[in-house]
Design a protein around this motif. Structure first.
Motif, PDB file in Angstrom:
ATOM      1  N   SER A 130     -12.149  10.602   7.673  1.00 29.71           N
ATOM      2  CA  SER A 130     -11.769  11.888   7.110  1.00 29.71           C
ATOM      3  C   SER A 130     -12.416  12.070   5.741  1.00 29.71           C
ATOM      4  CB  SER A 130     -10.244  11.974   6.989  1.00 29.71           C
ATOM      5  OG  SER A 130      -9.879  13.155   6.314  1.00 29.71           O
ATOM      6  N   SER A 131     -13.176  13.142   5.611  1.00 29.61           N
ATOM      7  CA  SER A 131     -13.869  13.393   4.347  1.00 29.61           C
ATOM      8  C   SER A 131     -12.975  14.062   3.312  1.00 29.61           C
ATOM      9  CB  SER A 131     -15.101  14.282   4.593  1.00 29.61           C
ATOM     10  OG  SER A 131     -14.710  15.526   5.159  1.00 29.61           O
ATOM     11  N   SER A 132     -11.942  14.765   3.770  1.00 29.50           N
ATOM     12  CA  SER A 132     -11.107  15.504   2.821  1.00 29.50           C
ATOM     13  C   SER A 132      -9.734  14.888   2.631  1.00 29.50           C
ATOM     14  CB  SER A 132     -10.958  16.961   3.293  1.00 29.50           C
ATOM     15  OG  SER A 132     -10.568  17.020   4.640  1.00 29.50           O
ATOM     16  N   GLY A 133      -9.558  13.674   3.137  1.00 32.15           N
ATOM     17  CA  GLY A 133      -8.330  12.954   2.827  1.00 32.15           C
ATOM     18  C   GLY A 133      -7.163  13.308   3.709  1.00 32.15           C
ATOM     19  N   PHE A 134      -6.062  12.603   3.482  1.00 36.22           N
ATOM     20  CA  PHE A 134      -4.846  12.806   4.255  1.00 36.22           C
ATOM     21  C   PHE A 134      -3.646  12.537   3.363  1.00 36.22           C
ATOM     22  CE2 PHE A 134      -1.420  11.104   6.965  1.00 36.22           C
ATOM     23  CZ  PHE A 134      -1.227  12.215   7.772  1.00 36.22           C
ATOM     24  N   ARG A 135      -2.769  13.538   3.260  1.00 35.54           N
ATOM     25  CA  ARG A 135      -1.596  13.430   2.401  1.00 35.54           C
ATOM     26  C   ARG A 135      -2.020  12.917   1.020  1.00 35.54           C
ATOM     27  NH1 ARG A 135       3.311  14.066   5.654  1.00 35.54           N
ATOM     28  NH2 ARG A 135       4.533  13.149   3.983  1.00 35.54           N
ATOM     29  N   SER A 136      -1.416  11.840   0.526  1.00 31.80           N
ATOM     30  CA  SER A 136      -1.748  11.391  -0.825  1.00 31.80           C
ATOM     31  C   SER A 136      -2.771  10.270  -0.853  1.00 31.80           C
ATOM     32  CB  SER A 136      -0.474  10.930  -1.540  1.00 31.80           C
ATOM     33  OG  SER A 136       0.105   9.847  -0.826  1.00 31.80           O
ATOM     34  N   ASN A 137      -3.226   9.842   0.337  1.00 31.69           N
ATOM     35  CA  ASN A 137      -4.259   8.811   0.429  1.00 31.69           C
ATOM     36  C   ASN A 137      -3.870   7.494  -0.243  1.00 31.69           C
ATOM     37  OD1 ASN A 137      -6.122  10.120   2.024  1.00 31.69           O
ATOM     38  ND2 ASN A 137      -7.182  11.058   0.301  1.00 31.69           N
ATOM     39  N   VAL A 138      -2.605   7.112  -0.138  1.00 29.97           N
ATOM     40  CA  VAL A 138      -2.188   5.795  -0.615  1.00 29.97           C
ATOM     41  C   VAL A 138      -2.790   4.750   0.308  1.00 29.97           C
ATOM     42  CG1 VAL A 138      -0.226   4.248  -0.907  1.00 29.97           C
ATOM     43  CG2 VAL A 138      -0.092   6.619  -1.688  1.00 29.97           C
ATOM     44  N   ALA A 139      -3.444   3.761  -0.261  1.00 30.60           N
ATOM     45  CA  ALA A 139      -4.109   2.740   0.544  1.00 30.60           C
ATOM     46  C   ALA A 139      -3.102   1.713   1.039  1.00 30.60           C
ATOM     47  CB  ALA A 139      -5.192   2.053  -0.281  1.00 30.60           C
ATOM     48  N   THR A 140      -3.379   1.175   2.230  1.00 26.48           N
ATOM     49  CA  THR A 140      -2.568   0.085   2.766  1.00 26.48           C
ATOM     50  C   THR A 140      -3.199  -1.231   2.353  1.00 26.48           C
ATOM     51  OG1 THR A 140      -1.952   1.440   4.682  1.00 26.48           O
ATOM     52  CG2 THR A 140      -1.631  -0.939   4.868  1.00 26.48           C
ATOM     53  N   LYS A 141      -2.441  -2.049   1.649  1.00 20.78           N
ATOM     54  CA  LYS A 141      -2.957  -3.322   1.166  1.00 20.78           C
ATOM     55  C   LYS A 141      -2.582  -4.452   2.116  1.00 20.78           C
ATOM     56  CE  LYS A 141      -2.403  -1.740  -3.623  1.00 20.78           C
ATOM     57  NZ  LYS A 141      -1.706  -1.990  -4.920  1.00 20.78           N
ATOM     58  N   PHE A 201      -0.269   1.998  12.535  1.00 15.41           N
ATOM     59  CA  PHE A 201      -0.369   1.403  11.207  1.00 15.41           C
ATOM     60  C   PHE A 201      -0.669  -0.103  11.274  1.00 15.41           C
ATOM     61  CE2 PHE A 201       2.612   4.965  11.093  1.00 15.41           C
ATOM     62  CZ  PHE A 201       2.011   5.785  10.147  1.00 15.41           C
ATOM     63  N   ASP A 202      -1.130  -0.571  12.468  1.00 13.44           N
ATOM     64  CA  ASP A 202      -1.267  -2.025  12.614  1.00 13.44           C
ATOM     65  C   ASP A 202      -2.580  -2.586  12.076  1.00 13.44           C
ATOM     66  OD1 ASP A 202      -3.122  -1.311  14.541  1.00 13.44           O
ATOM     67  OD2 ASP A 202      -2.113  -2.351  16.197  1.00 13.44           O
ATOM     68  N   GLY A 203      -3.512  -1.735  11.711  1.00  8.09           N
ATOM     69  CA  GLY A 203      -4.766  -2.236  11.169  1.00  8.09           C
ATOM     70  C   GLY A 203      -5.891  -1.248  11.386  1.00  8.09           C
ATOM     71  N   PRO A 204      -7.091  -1.589  10.946  1.00 13.32           N
ATOM     72  CA  PRO A 204      -8.218  -0.647  10.975  1.00 13.32           C
ATOM     73  C   PRO A 204      -8.672  -0.260  12.369  1.00 13.32           C
ATOM     74  CG  PRO A 204      -8.954  -2.844  10.356  1.00 13.32           C
ATOM     75  CD  PRO A 204      -7.457  -2.882  10.334  1.00 13.32           C
ATOM     76  N   GLY A 205      -8.211  -0.965  13.410  1.00 11.82           N
ATOM     77  CA  GLY A 205      -8.653  -0.649  14.762  1.00 11.82           C
ATOM     78  C   GLY A 205      -7.872   0.438  15.445  1.00 11.82           C
ATOM     79  N   SER A 206      -6.788   0.937  14.837  1.00 13.75           N
ATOM     80  CA  SER A 206      -6.001   1.984  15.494  1.00 13.75           C
ATOM     81  C   SER A 206      -6.724   3.324  15.408  1.00 13.75           C
ATOM     82  CB  SER A 206      -4.627   2.098  14.837  1.00 13.75           C
ATOM     83  OG  SER A 206      -4.710   2.705  13.558  1.00 13.75           O
ATOM     84  N   ARG A 255       4.224  -0.356   4.629  1.00  7.95           N
ATOM     85  CA  ARG A 255       4.478   0.310   3.348  1.00  7.95           C
ATOM     86  C   ARG A 255       4.227   1.793   3.622  1.00  7.95           C
ATOM     87  NH1 ARG A 255       4.002   3.898  -0.565  1.00  7.95           N
ATOM     88  NH2 ARG A 255       3.535   3.168  -2.669  1.00  7.95           N
ATOM     89  N   VAL A 256       5.126   2.644   3.205  1.00  6.97           N
ATOM     90  CA  VAL A 256       5.022   4.037   3.608  1.00  6.97           C
ATOM     91  C   VAL A 256       3.757   4.675   3.020  1.00  6.97           C
ATOM     92  CG1 VAL A 256       6.520   4.846   1.720  1.00  6.97           C
ATOM     93  CG2 VAL A 256       6.216   6.247   3.756  1.00  6.97           C
ATOM     94  N   VAL A 257       2.875   5.090   3.912  1.00  6.86           N
ATOM     95  CA  VAL A 257       1.676   5.826   3.525  1.00  6.86           C
ATOM     96  C   VAL A 257       1.663   7.196   4.188  1.00  6.86           C
ATOM     97  CG1 VAL A 257       0.280   3.776   3.117  1.00  6.86           C
ATOM     98  CG2 VAL A 257       0.307   4.802   5.395  1.00  6.86           C
ATOM     99  N   ALA A 258       2.447   7.345   5.258  1.00  2.65           N
ATOM    100  CA  ALA A 258       2.550   8.616   5.951  1.00  2.65           C
ATOM    101  C   ALA A 258       3.710   8.552   6.933  1.00  2.65           C
ATOM    102  CB  ALA A 258       1.259   8.933   6.702  1.00  2.65           C
ATOM    103  N   TYR A 299       0.714  -3.645   6.358  1.00  2.00           N
ATOM    104  CA  TYR A 299       0.532  -3.008   7.657  1.00  2.00           C
ATOM    105  C   TYR A 299       1.827  -3.097   8.458  1.00  2.00           C
ATOM    106  CZ  TYR A 299      -4.457  -3.039   6.634  1.00  2.00           C
ATOM    107  OH  TYR A 299      -5.680  -2.830   6.062  1.00  2.00           O
ATOM    108  N   GLY A 300       1.921  -2.296   9.504  1.00  4.74           N
ATOM    109  CA  GLY A 300       3.105  -2.313  10.343  1.00  4.74           C
ATOM    110  C   GLY A 300       2.727  -2.250  11.807  1.00  4.74           C
ATOM    111  N   TYR A 301       3.678  -2.588  12.668  1.00  2.00           N
ATOM    112  CA  TYR A 301       3.414  -2.538  14.112  1.00  2.00           C
ATOM    113  C   TYR A 301       4.735  -2.541  14.853  1.00  2.00           C
ATOM    114  CZ  TYR A 301       4.348  -7.591  13.994  1.00  2.00           C
ATOM    115  OH  TYR A 301       4.929  -8.828  13.820  1.00  2.00           O
ATOM    116  N   ILE A 302       4.655  -2.261  16.142  1.00  2.00           N
ATOM    117  CA  ILE A 302       5.789  -2.402  17.037  1.00  2.00           C
ATOM    118  C   ILE A 302       5.366  -3.312  18.179  1.00  2.00           C
ATOM    119  CG2 ILE A 302       5.175  -0.228  18.188  1.00  2.00           C
ATOM    120  CD1 ILE A 302       8.139   0.081  18.935  1.00  2.00           C
TER     121      ILE A 302
END
Length: 734
Positions: free
Chosen positions: A135-146, A121-126, A209-212, A150-153
Motif C-alpha cells: 500500500s502506497s498511501s498507508g493504512f489507518r495509523s501505520n503502527v508497525a508490528t515488532k 496478523f501472523d506474519g509477512p506472508g498473510s 499488538r493492536v495495529v488494526a 504478531y498474532g494468530y489463531i
C-alpha cells in the motif's frame, strides 16, 4: 567467527528451521484434503473478483422479508456457544466452541469453510500484511508490528459427532499460499438439505499488538474476529448467486466482514480485577473462582461477537435510553486518562440511537456499548461490532473544536455501522459501499441535523482571528476524488488502485447519495431509505437491492438508475461548466424594414437618430434605472459544456435589474446553448444554483460573470481547507 559469517549461518539455520517453526506455531494443521470428499457435490467459492451485484435478489431471498410476525428477528442459521479464557500477561485466549450450522440449500454439504481472521496478523506472508506492504498511501495509523507482537489463531481440534474432521488452508482470492485466514473443513458426515450439524472446536488465540481492529496494548485487550467463524452459503437468488456458493474471502487489508445471523452464548473468563464489555446482554451475576471471574453474554440475531477487557477501565458511564422497542442500556467504557471523553461519547450514542430509530427503523437490541481506547491504542478506535463499538479518543473536548467534532463523528459512525453492517448485514468483502458508504451518508445527515459543521482554525488563523466553517457534506464532496475516480463505488474492497481509492467508498458514496437526495427531494429519499431498511433488515441486501428500493421509494427510477450506472457500476465523472457568456443590446439595424405593407430602406444615420431619441425618452421615464437596463432589450447567450455523466440540472441567469431566470440543462451531447432575450443585460450565469449536483468535479467553472469577481480565490481556500478535513475524517474511520 566474523560477525558477517555468524549472521549468514544464523540466516541459513533459520531458513532450514522455518517449516518446523511454522508447524510448532500451528500444530493443528490437519492433513491436507486438496479435493472435496469423494461422492459429494462440489459447492464453488465466490469469485475472487466478485463485486457489486447488478441483478436484484429474489423476493424470498434469505427466507423473505422480516415482517415482525416471525418468532425471531432473523432467520437464524448459526449458533455459537463459546468458553474463552484470557491470559492478560501473555495476551492469549484459550477457547472451546460448539458451532451449530443449518444447511439452507437443497443439496448435501460435505465441506464447510471457516474464517480464521487473526491469522491476518501472523506474519509477512498473510494476505493482509502482503497488501499492507504494497500500500502506497498507508493504512489507518501505520503502527508497525515488532518482533513478539504478531498474532494468530490455531485450530487444535475440529470434530463432528465425536469424529475428527480434516482441514486445509485455502486462498479463495488467489492470495499467497502462506495466507491462513480461510480454512476448509471436510466433514466426516454430510449435512443433509435442511438439516443441522454441530462442530466441536478447540482453538487458541495469540492476540497481536493492536495495529488494526483487534489486539492488545498493555492491559487493554480488544478481542475482535477472534474465533473460528463459518462462512456464508449463498443460495440462488441471493446477492446475484445462480447456484449455491460459499462466500469466503481472505482477510484483506481493507475488507471487513460478512456472516450469517444467529445466536451467541459466550462465557469470558478474566482476572477478577478486569472489567469486561461485550456484544449483547450480560446474563446472571459474574462467577468468581480462584482469582478469576467468568462473565456470560448472550445475544440473538447478530452475526458477530467481540469483547474487551482491561484492569484500568474506570467505572463505566451508564444511562438508559427509552427506545421504541423498550429500554436500551447504553454503556461507555473508558480509561482514566480519557474521562473527559465519556460523556460526549455517551451523548452521541444516545443521539444516534434516537436519530437512526426515527429515520430508518427502531433499534432492535437492548444494549449499546461504546469503548474509548486508552492512550497508545488509538488503532483500536473506530471499529464496529453488533451492539458494541470502539470510539475515538482525544485530549480536547471543547465544543466546536476539530478534535471534539471527530470524537462525536466517529461515535456516530461506528454506532451507525450497527444498522448498515449489523442489522442489514451488508457484505463488506464485495460491496463495502453498502456499509461504509451508506453509513457515512446517513451519519453526515445526522451531523447536519445536529448543526455540527466543521470549524477549521489553525494556530495562525486564531492569531489573525479568522476561521473556516465547512458543512459535513462539503467535506465529503471534496474528499471524493471527483476529478479522477479510479474505481467504481461498487468495486470490492481489495481489488482497487490504492488505499486512497478505497477511501472514496466513504466520501464518494455519501456524495452520490446526497446528489440523488437533492434531485428527488428529501422526503422522497427518506421514504426510500425506510423502505430499504424495512425490506432488507436481517437479509443481506446487494447493491442492486439498494438501487431498486431507492427507485421504488423515491418514485424517480430514471434518476436513481442513472446514478447507479454512472457511479456505482462504473467510474462516471461529471464536470458541467459555463464555457461562455455574452449579453448584448438588441438594436435596430440599417436596411430594408417592413412599414405599412411595403419595404422601406432605412439608413445608418436615421437608425442612429432613432436609437438616441428612444434612449433619451426612456431615461427620462426611468431616472433611477440600473446600469444594464435600458430602452432596448438584451440578447444573452450562454454555452454550457457537458463532460461524461450528465445529470439533469439548472442554469440560472442573473440580470442587471435584479431578476433571474432558470432553464433546464438536459442535453446529453457535449454542449447546450441558451439564447435569451430579456429587458436587462445579464450579469452572471450559474449552474446548479441550488447545490443539487454534488458529484460535479469542479465547481469553480460552474459560474461566470461578465465582470471579474474576487470570490474565486476565497472558494479555492475553502476547497483546500475542506479537503484537509476530509483526509482527517478518512484516517479516523477506515
Amino acid at each position: 567467527m566474523h560477525s558477517r559469517h555468524r549472521a549468514t549461518l544464523a540466516l541459513s539455520t533459520l531458513l532450514v528451521l522455518m517449516p518446523a517453526l511454522a508447524a510448532a506455531r500451528t500444530p493443528s494443521a490437519s492433513p491436507a484434503a486438496p479435493d472435496a470428499p469423494t461422492g459429494c457435490p462440489t459447492i464453488p467459492l465466490a469469485a475472487p473478483d466478485a463485486a457489486a451485484v447488478r441483478v436484484a435478489s429474489a423476493a424470498d431471498a434469505w427466507g423473505g422479508p422480516r415482517t415482525g410476525k416471525e418468532a425471531t428477528l432473523s432467520d437464524r442459521v448459526v449458533e455459537y456457544s463459546i468458553d474463552a479464557e484470557l491470559d492478560p500477561a501473555k495476551h492469549t485466549v484459550k477457547g472451546k466452541q460448539t458451532l451449530t450450522w443449518r444447511n439452507r440449500s437443497a443439496q448435501p454439504v460435505c465441506s464447510v469453510y471457516l474464517h480464521l481472521y487473526l491469522n491476518g496478523f501472523d506474519g509477512p506472508g498473510s494476505t493482509f500484511m502482503t497488501e499492507q506492504r504494497a500500500s502506497s498511501s498507508g493504512f489507518r495509523s501505520n503502527v508497525a508490528t515488532k518482533d513478539g507482537e504478531y498474532g494468530y489463531i490455531r485450530l487444535d481440534k475440529v470434530a463432528q459427532a465425536g469424529q475428527a474432521a480434516k482441514w486445509t488452508f485455502v486462498q479463495p482470492d488467489n492470495g499467497p499460499k502462506t495466507d491462513r485466514s480461510v480454512v476448509r473443513i471436510d466433514l466426516p458426515q454430510p449435512v443433509a438439505p435442511g438439516a443441522s450439524t454441530t462442530l466441536a472446536i478447540d482453538f487458541f488465540d495469540q492476540l497481536p499488538r493492536v495495529v488494526a481492529r483487534t489486539g492488545y496494548y498493555g492491559s487493554f485487550h480488544l478481542v475482535g474476529q477472534w474465533f473460528p467463524k463459518i462462512a456464508v452459503l449463498e443460495l440462488p437468488g441471493e446477492r446475484g448467486a445462480l447456484a449455491p456458493r460459499w462466500n469466503a474471502h481472505e482477510f484483506h487489508l481493507h475488507s471487513e466482514f460478512y456472516a450469517d445471523y444467529g445466536r451467541y452464548d459466550v462465557r469470558i473468563t478474566v482476572p477478577k480485577d478486569y472489567t469486561v464489555g461485550a456484544t449483547g446482554q450480560q446474563v446472571g451475576a459474574p462467577v468468581e473462582k480462584g482469582g478469576k471471574t467468568t462473565h456470560r453474554y448472550v445475544q440473538d440475531d447478530v452475526h458477530d461477537f467481540a469483547w474487551t477487557a482491561d484492569k484500568r477501565f474506570a467505572t463505566p458511564l451508564v444511562k438508559t435510553w427509552a427506545g421504541p422497542r423498550g429500554p436500551v442500556d447504553v454503556k461507555v467504557l473508558y480509561p482514566p486518562e480519557y474521562a473527559s471523553n465519556a460523556e460526549p461519547v455517551l451523548q452521541a450514542t444516545i443521539d444516534a440511537l434516537d436519530y437512526f430509530s426515527k429515520t430508518l427503523g427502531a433499534y432492535p437490541y437492548k444494549t449499546a456499548t461504546a469503548v474509548v481506547p486508552p492512550y497508545g491504542a488509538k488503532e483500536a478506535g473506530g471499529m464496529e461490532y453488533p451492539t458494541f463499538f470502539t470510539a475515538d479518543n482525544t485530549d480536547t473536548v471543547t465544543p466546536g473544536s476539530l478534535p471534539r467534532w471527530m470524537l462525536d463523528f466517529v461515535t456516530v459512525h461506528e454506532f451507525g455501522h450497527g444498522y448498515f453492517y449489523g442489522i442489514l448485514g451488508s457484505n463488506e468483502f464485495e460491496e463495502p459501499m453498502l456499509d461504509e458508504g451508506m453509513n457515512e451518508y446517513w451519519d453526515q445527515r445526522m451531523m447536519t441535523a445536529r448543526k455540527q459543521d466543521l470549524v477549521l482554525q489553525l494556530p495562525w488563523m486564531r492569531w489573525l482571528g479568522i476561521g473556516t466553517r465547512i458543512t459535513p457534506f462539503d467535506m465529503e464532496r471534496l474528499g471524493a476524488s471527483l476529478h479522477d475516480p479510479a474505481d467504481p463505488l461498487g468495486a470490492n474492497s481489495w481489488d482497487r488502485l490504492s488505499s486512497a481509492s478505497y477511501g472514496t467508498v466513504y466520501s464518494r458514496t455519501a456524495t452520490a447519495m446526497r446528489q440523488i437526495e437533492a434531485l428527488v427531494g428529501t422526503p422522497a429519499m427518506e421514504r426510500a431509505m425506510k423502505l430499504y431498511y424495512e425490506r432488507w433488515k436481517f437479509r443481506h441486501p446487494s447493491a442492486a437491492d439498494l438501487r431498486d428500493a431507492l427507485a421504488e421509494g423515491t418514485g424517480k427510477p430514471a434518476i436513481v438508475d442513472a446514478a447507479f450506472d454512472a457511479y456505482v457500476y462504473s467510474t462516471g465523472r461529471t464536470d458541467d461548466r459555463i464555457a461562455s457568456l455574452s449579453s448584448r443590446e438588441v438594436l435596430p439595424l440599417p436596411g430594408y424594414h417592413a412599414y405599412q405593407g411595403r419595404q422601406v430602406l432605412v439608413g445608418s444615420k436615421a437608425i442612429d437618430a432613432a436609437i438616441a431619441k428612444r434612449r433619451e425618452a426612456w431615461k427620462k421615464a426611468h431616472p433611477d434605472a440600473k446600469l444594464g437596463h435600458g430602452a432596448f432589450p438584451y440578447r444573452t447567450t450562454v454555452v454550457v459544456r457537458r463532460d461524461a455523466v450528465k445529470p439533469p440540472q439548472t442554469l440560472r441567469i442573473h440580470f442587471a435589474d435584479g431578476s433571474h431566470r432558470d432553464y433546464p440543462v438536459t442535453a446529453q451531447n457535449s454542449w447546450q446553448r441558451f439564447v435569451v432575450v430579456a429587458p436587462a443585460k445579464a450579469v452572471s450565469a450559474q449552474l446548479d444554483p441550488d447545490d443539487r449536483v454534488r458529484m460535479d468535479a469542479n465547481r469553480l467553472n460552474d459560474g461566470r460573470t461578465l465582470e471579474p469577481k474576487p470570490q474565486a480565490s476565497r472558494r479555492w481556500f475553502g476547497e483546500f481547507t475542506a479537503l484537509l478535513h476530509s483526509l482527517l475524517a478518512l484516517l479516523a474511520t477506515v
